[in-house]
Write a protein that holds these residues in place. Structure first.
Motif, PDB file in Angstrom:
ATOM      1  N   LEU A 106      32.094  50.046  21.297  1.00  5.34           N
ATOM      2  CA  LEU A 106      31.112  49.007  20.974  1.00  5.34           C
ATOM      3  C   LEU A 106      31.109  47.900  22.028  1.00  5.34           C
ATOM      4  O   LEU A 106      30.056  47.341  22.346  1.00  5.34           O
ATOM      5  CB  LEU A 106      31.401  48.414  19.592  1.00  5.34           C
ATOM      6  CG  LEU A 106      31.156  49.351  18.401  1.00  5.34           C
ATOM      7  CD1 LEU A 106      31.520  48.661  17.097  1.00  5.34           C
ATOM      8  CD2 LEU A 106      29.702  49.810  18.351  1.00  5.34           C
ATOM      9  N   LEU A 107      32.283  47.594  22.570  1.00  4.70           N
ATOM     10  CA  LEU A 107      32.349  46.562  23.607  1.00  4.70           C
ATOM     11  C   LEU A 107      31.607  46.986  24.870  1.00  4.70           C
ATOM     12  O   LEU A 107      31.000  46.152  25.548  1.00  4.70           O
ATOM     13  CB  LEU A 107      33.795  46.223  23.926  1.00  4.70           C
ATOM     14  CG  LEU A 107      34.502  45.327  22.901  1.00  4.70           C
ATOM     15  CD1 LEU A 107      35.985  45.223  23.216  1.00  4.70           C
ATOM     16  CD2 LEU A 107      33.874  43.947  22.843  1.00  4.70           C
ATOM     17  N   ASN A 108      31.638  48.274  25.176  1.00  2.00           N
ATOM     18  CA  ASN A 108      30.887  48.767  26.344  1.00  2.00           C
ATOM     19  C   ASN A 108      29.390  48.507  26.183  1.00  2.00           C
ATOM     20  O   ASN A 108      28.703  48.173  27.151  1.00  2.00           O
ATOM     21  CB  ASN A 108      31.141  50.266  26.541  1.00  2.00           C
ATOM     22  CG  ASN A 108      32.492  50.544  27.173  1.00  2.00           C
ATOM     23  OD1 ASN A 108      33.071  49.676  27.824  1.00  2.00           O
ATOM     24  ND2 ASN A 108      33.003  51.746  26.981  1.00  2.00           N
ATOM     25  N   VAL A 109      28.900  48.664  24.975  1.00  2.00           N
ATOM     26  CA  VAL A 109      27.489  48.364  24.703  1.00  2.00           C
ATOM     27  C   VAL A 109      27.256  46.858  24.794  1.00  2.00           C
ATOM     28  O   VAL A 109      26.292  46.387  25.413  1.00  2.00           O
ATOM     29  CB  VAL A 109      27.069  48.877  23.309  1.00  2.00           C
ATOM     30  CG1 VAL A 109      25.604  48.509  23.028  1.00  2.00           C
ATOM     31  CG2 VAL A 109      27.260  50.386  23.203  1.00  2.00           C
ATOM     32  N   ALA A 110      28.155  46.084  24.200  1.00  2.00           N
ATOM     33  CA  ALA A 110      27.994  44.630  24.150  1.00  2.00           C
ATOM     34  C   ALA A 110      28.094  43.969  25.519  1.00  2.00           C
ATOM     35  O   ALA A 110      27.613  42.846  25.714  1.00  2.00           O
ATOM     36  CB  ALA A 110      29.032  44.018  23.205  1.00  2.00           C
ATOM     37  N   LEU A 111      28.707  44.650  26.480  1.00  2.00           N
ATOM     38  CA  LEU A 111      28.874  44.092  27.827  1.00  2.00           C
ATOM     39  C   LEU A 111      27.607  44.190  28.681  1.00  2.00           C
ATOM     40  O   LEU A 111      27.561  43.652  29.783  1.00  2.00           O
ATOM     41  CB  LEU A 111      30.031  44.782  28.547  1.00  2.00           C
ATOM     42  CG  LEU A 111      31.439  44.310  28.145  1.00  2.00           C
ATOM     43  CD1 LEU A 111      32.487  45.311  28.578  1.00  2.00           C
ATOM     44  CD2 LEU A 111      31.731  42.930  28.718  1.00  2.00           C
ATOM     45  N   LYS A 112      26.578  44.871  28.186  1.00  2.00           N
ATOM     46  CA  LYS A 112      25.319  44.950  28.924  1.00  2.00           C
ATOM     47  C   LYS A 112      24.738  43.555  29.085  1.00  2.00           C
ATOM     48  O   LYS A 112      24.732  42.765  28.136  1.00  2.00           O
ATOM     49  CB  LYS A 112      24.323  45.853  28.179  1.00  2.00           C
ATOM     50  CG  LYS A 112      24.744  47.311  28.134  1.00  2.00           C
ATOM     51  CD  LYS A 112      23.685  48.140  27.410  1.00  2.00           C
ATOM     52  CE  LYS A 112      24.069  49.613  27.365  1.00  2.00           C
ATOM     53  NZ  LYS A 112      23.045  50.428  26.660  1.00  2.00           N
ATOM     54  N   LYS A 113      24.231  43.248  30.265  1.00  2.00           N
ATOM     55  CA  LYS A 113      23.846  41.867  30.562  1.00  2.00           C
ATOM     56  C   LYS A 113      22.349  41.656  30.774  1.00  2.00           C
ATOM     57  O   LYS A 113      21.901  40.531  30.989  1.00  2.00           O
ATOM     58  CB  LYS A 113      24.608  41.375  31.803  1.00  2.00           C
ATOM     59  CG  LYS A 113      26.123  41.308  31.569  1.00  2.00           C
ATOM     60  CD  LYS A 113      26.859  40.885  32.814  1.00  2.00           C
ATOM     61  CE  LYS A 113      28.322  40.575  32.524  1.00  2.00           C
ATOM     62  NZ  LYS A 113      29.071  41.743  32.030  1.00  2.00           N
ATOM     63  N   GLU A 114      21.553  42.705  30.701  1.00  2.00           N
ATOM     64  CA  GLU A 114      20.109  42.554  30.893  1.00  2.00           C
ATOM     65  C   GLU A 114      19.499  41.722  29.759  1.00  2.00           C
ATOM     66  O   GLU A 114      19.970  41.758  28.624  1.00  2.00           O
ATOM     67  CB  GLU A 114      19.428  43.931  30.938  1.00  2.00           C
ATOM     68  CG  GLU A 114      19.822  44.777  32.143  1.00  2.00           C
ATOM     69  CD  GLU A 114      21.151  45.484  31.971  1.00  2.00           C
ATOM     70  OE1 GLU A 114      21.630  46.080  32.953  1.00  2.00           O
ATOM     71  OE2 GLU A 114      21.715  45.417  30.859  1.00  2.00           O
ATOM     72  N   LYS A 115      18.432  41.013  30.091  1.00  2.00           N
ATOM     73  CA  LYS A 115      17.791  40.125  29.114  1.00  2.00           C
ATOM     74  C   LYS A 115      16.563  40.729  28.442  1.00  2.00           C
ATOM     75  O   LYS A 115      15.921  40.064  27.645  1.00  2.00           O
ATOM     76  CB  LYS A 115      17.384  38.804  29.782  1.00  2.00           C
ATOM     77  CG  LYS A 115      18.534  37.852  30.054  1.00  2.00           C
ATOM     78  CD  LYS A 115      17.998  36.506  30.503  1.00  2.00           C
ATOM     79  CE  LYS A 115      19.127  35.500  30.714  1.00  2.00           C
ATOM     80  NZ  LYS A 115      18.611  34.166  31.105  1.00  2.00           N
TER      81      LYS A 115
ATOM     82  N   VAL B 107      22.679  45.138  22.154  1.00  2.00           N
ATOM     83  CA  VAL B 107      23.883  44.299  22.212  1.00  2.00           C
ATOM     84  C   VAL B 107      24.089  43.585  20.880  1.00  2.00           C
ATOM     85  O   VAL B 107      25.215  43.504  20.379  1.00  2.00           O
ATOM     86  CB  VAL B 107      23.770  43.283  23.372  1.00  2.00           C
ATOM     87  CG1 VAL B 107      24.899  42.264  23.314  1.00  2.00           C
ATOM     88  CG2 VAL B 107      23.776  44.007  24.714  1.00  2.00           C
ATOM     89  N   GLU B 108      23.007  43.071  20.310  1.00  2.00           N
ATOM     90  CA  GLU B 108      23.111  42.390  19.013  1.00  2.00           C
ATOM     91  C   GLU B 108      23.661  43.330  17.952  1.00  2.00           C
ATOM     92  O   GLU B 108      24.552  42.955  17.174  1.00  2.00           O
ATOM     93  CB  GLU B 108      21.735  41.877  18.573  1.00  2.00           C
ATOM     94  CG  GLU B 108      21.755  41.184  17.213  1.00  2.00           C
ATOM     95  CD  GLU B 108      20.372  40.765  16.756  1.00  2.00           C
ATOM     96  OE1 GLU B 108      19.943  39.654  17.123  1.00  2.00           O
ATOM     97  OE2 GLU B 108      19.708  41.558  16.044  1.00  2.00           O
ATOM     98  N   MET B 109      23.153  44.552  17.905  1.00  2.00           N
ATOM     99  CA  MET B 109      23.613  45.522  16.911  1.00  2.00           C
ATOM    100  C   MET B 109      25.091  45.832  17.100  1.00  2.00           C
ATOM    101  O   MET B 109      25.853  45.908  16.130  1.00  2.00           O
ATOM    102  CB  MET B 109      22.783  46.804  17.015  1.00  2.00           C
ATOM    103  CG  MET B 109      22.960  47.760  15.856  1.00  2.00           C
ATOM    104  SD  MET B 109      22.190  47.197  14.319  1.00  2.00           S
ATOM    105  CE  MET B 109      20.481  47.592  14.617  1.00  2.00           C
ATOM    106  N   ALA B 110      25.514  46.009  18.355  1.00  2.00           N
ATOM    107  CA  ALA B 110      26.920  46.327  18.627  1.00  2.00           C
ATOM    108  C   ALA B 110      27.840  45.172  18.217  1.00  2.00           C
ATOM    109  O   ALA B 110      28.878  45.386  17.572  1.00  2.00           O
ATOM    110  CB  ALA B 110      27.110  46.650  20.102  1.00  2.00           C
ATOM    111  N   LEU B 111      27.463  43.933  18.583  1.00  2.00           N
ATOM    112  CA  LEU B 111      28.298  42.781  18.238  1.00  2.00           C
ATOM    113  C   LEU B 111      28.281  42.485  16.749  1.00  2.00           C
ATOM    114  O   LEU B 111      29.296  42.084  16.166  1.00  2.00           O
ATOM    115  CB  LEU B 111      27.843  41.550  19.036  1.00  2.00           C
ATOM    116  CG  LEU B 111      28.237  41.547  20.509  1.00  2.00           C
ATOM    117  CD1 LEU B 111      27.563  40.402  21.259  1.00  2.00           C
ATOM    118  CD2 LEU B 111      29.757  41.476  20.691  1.00  2.00           C
TER     119      LEU B 111
END
Length: 432
Positions: free
Chosen positions: A147-156, A164-168
């Motif tokens: 899940l952290l790998n998904v949350a680390l995505k930085k595109e806006k 990212v919201e779903m993962a966090l």
């Protein structure tokens, strides 16, 4: 309308097995929209054991694709967690066991590991289980990095922000009572929070979820204090978020009069009370930003007290927790405006029993704090002077009237709510 939403949801679900993959996806998107509109009672009536059993059977009989099942279940869990619904149907289902096994099997592959499938399955389990999430240690070791790998995505872009919201948000569903090794999350969650502070790439729910996960860990891992206070500046960030979210709400409206944007802002404000409460309960590093954070909670109480009792009562709960924190200097309670607010509230003659009980807990906690700190050897004189200022302020500006106000309705409210402490509120303030 309630019956209509439930009926439409069930009808759409019953039609899924007779559709092709694309038609299924369209119907599931309709079902997801219906779940967003449902209240807690409606959602509970459709998220039942039979539903999960049917989904598993349809997957096994190849009448429902795994991708479409995940599309439905992930959004179901998202809505369930947002509304804080507590049911155990998924946790006790065969579908839950199947998903856990799929995660382990996928992780054991030497080549061709499907990281997206693993993340989707982790999110489904975390979100639908919500408050009852319990996993074998092995699965936490797989799901947390995933899940952290998904949350680390930085595109806006909107799609990435939603991922990212779903993962966090799923990440934040891990119980605060479950201890996770710092090596699994601390570097990554620190990077996520710091990057957002500089670039503002997260949604408000995603940012709050990241902090919730970290503050939940503080209950078990006191060594996180320095990172939270001095590196990530929790007080500053929580104050800013509450302040900015509050500006987006017309507090003069009742909740049923508010638009969707205002209701979402209120929901996230309410969610910040958990991390802030854990912070004051667990963190004992003094920081000058404490005062500003407490002042914002005072402002929030004044804004919400007339039309939004759930928010205002959460504020009073925080005030009582704040006074118990030994790191907070008594002079800060004066600066923050909490004592003024107490007097202001006690001057009212229309307080209900719940409010009186909560304010009673606050003033008793404050009294205990003042007494304890006045007895500390190293700074007794200074603290006694501050305590005298607080006591004089209470006497001068209506403390005796406040006592009378509480006593007039204490026989009802304390009979219902008191859990054993003294009913004589005037005994709470023998300070000096």
């Amino acid at each position: 309308m309630t019956t209509s939403r439930i009926k439409m949801f069930n009808e759409l679900f019953s039609e899924l097995e007779d559709c092709n993959e694309e038609e299924q996806k369209q119907k599931i998107e309709e079902m997801n929209g219906l779940m967003e509109e449902m209240d807690e009672k409606e959602l509970i009536s459709v998220i039942i054991k039979e539903l999960f059993n049917r989904i598993l059977k349809m997957i096994e009989e190849k009448k429902l694709t795994m991708g479409n099942a995940i599309l439905l279940l992930k959004h179901m869990g998202y809505c369930k967690a947002l509304k804080k619904i507590m049911t155990l149907f998924f946790e006790r289902s065969s579908l839950n066991k199947r998903f856990k096994k799929m995660i382990i099997d996928e992780n054991e592959k030497k080549e061709g590991k499907d990281e997206k499938l693993m993340a989707d399955l982790c999110e489904c389990i975390f979100l639908i289980s919500h408050l009852f999430l319990t996993l074998p240690k092995e699965l936490y070791g797989i799901c947390v990095p995933c899940l952290l790998n998904v949350a680390l995505k930085k595109e806006k872009d909107e799609e990435t922000q939603k991922e990212v919201e779903m993962a966090l948000f799923a990440f934040s569903c891990i119980s605060r009572y479950y201890q996770i090794e710092k090596e699994l999350y601390l570097k990554e969650i620190t990077e996520i929070i710091k990057y957002h502070q500089e670039h503002h790439n997260l949604t408000r729910l995603a940012y709050q979820s990241a902090w919730k996960f970290l503050m939940d860990r503080l209950l078990q891992e006191s060594s996180l204090e320095d990172t939270i206070v001095n590196e990530l500046h929790f007080e500053r960030e929580a104050r800013r978020e509450v302040e900015e979210l509050s500006k987006g709400v017309d507090w003069k409206k009742k909740e049923e009069e508010m638009g969707e944007t205002e209701r979402k802002a209120m929901d996230i404000i309410s969610r910040w009370f958990g991390p802030i409460g854990y912070y004051f309960y667990s963190c004992h590093l003094w920081n000058e930003e404490y005062v500003e954070l407490i002042s914002r909670i005072v402002d929030l109480f004044r804004a919400s007290r007339d039309n939004h009792s759930e928010i205002s009562e959460q504020c009073i709960n925080l005030f009582a927790e704040i006074t118990k924190n030994k790191a907070i200097q008594n002079g800060s309670l004066l600066k923050s405006g909490v004592v003024d607010l107490f007097l202001e509230e006690m001057a009212q003659r229309t307080l209900n029993g719940v409010s009186v009980q909560k304010w009673k807990e606050f003033i008793c906690a404050l009294s205990k704090s003042l007494k304890e700190k006045a007895n500390e050897e190293n700074s007794e004189a200074v603290l006694k002077k501050t305590n005298r200022q607080i006591f004089d302020k209470l006497e001068e500006e209506g403390y005796e009237d406040a006592i009378i106000s509480i006593q007039k309705i204490k026989h009802f409210s304390f009979r219902v709510f008191d859990l054993g402490s003294s009913l004589n509120i005037s005994d709470c303030f023998i300070i000096i």
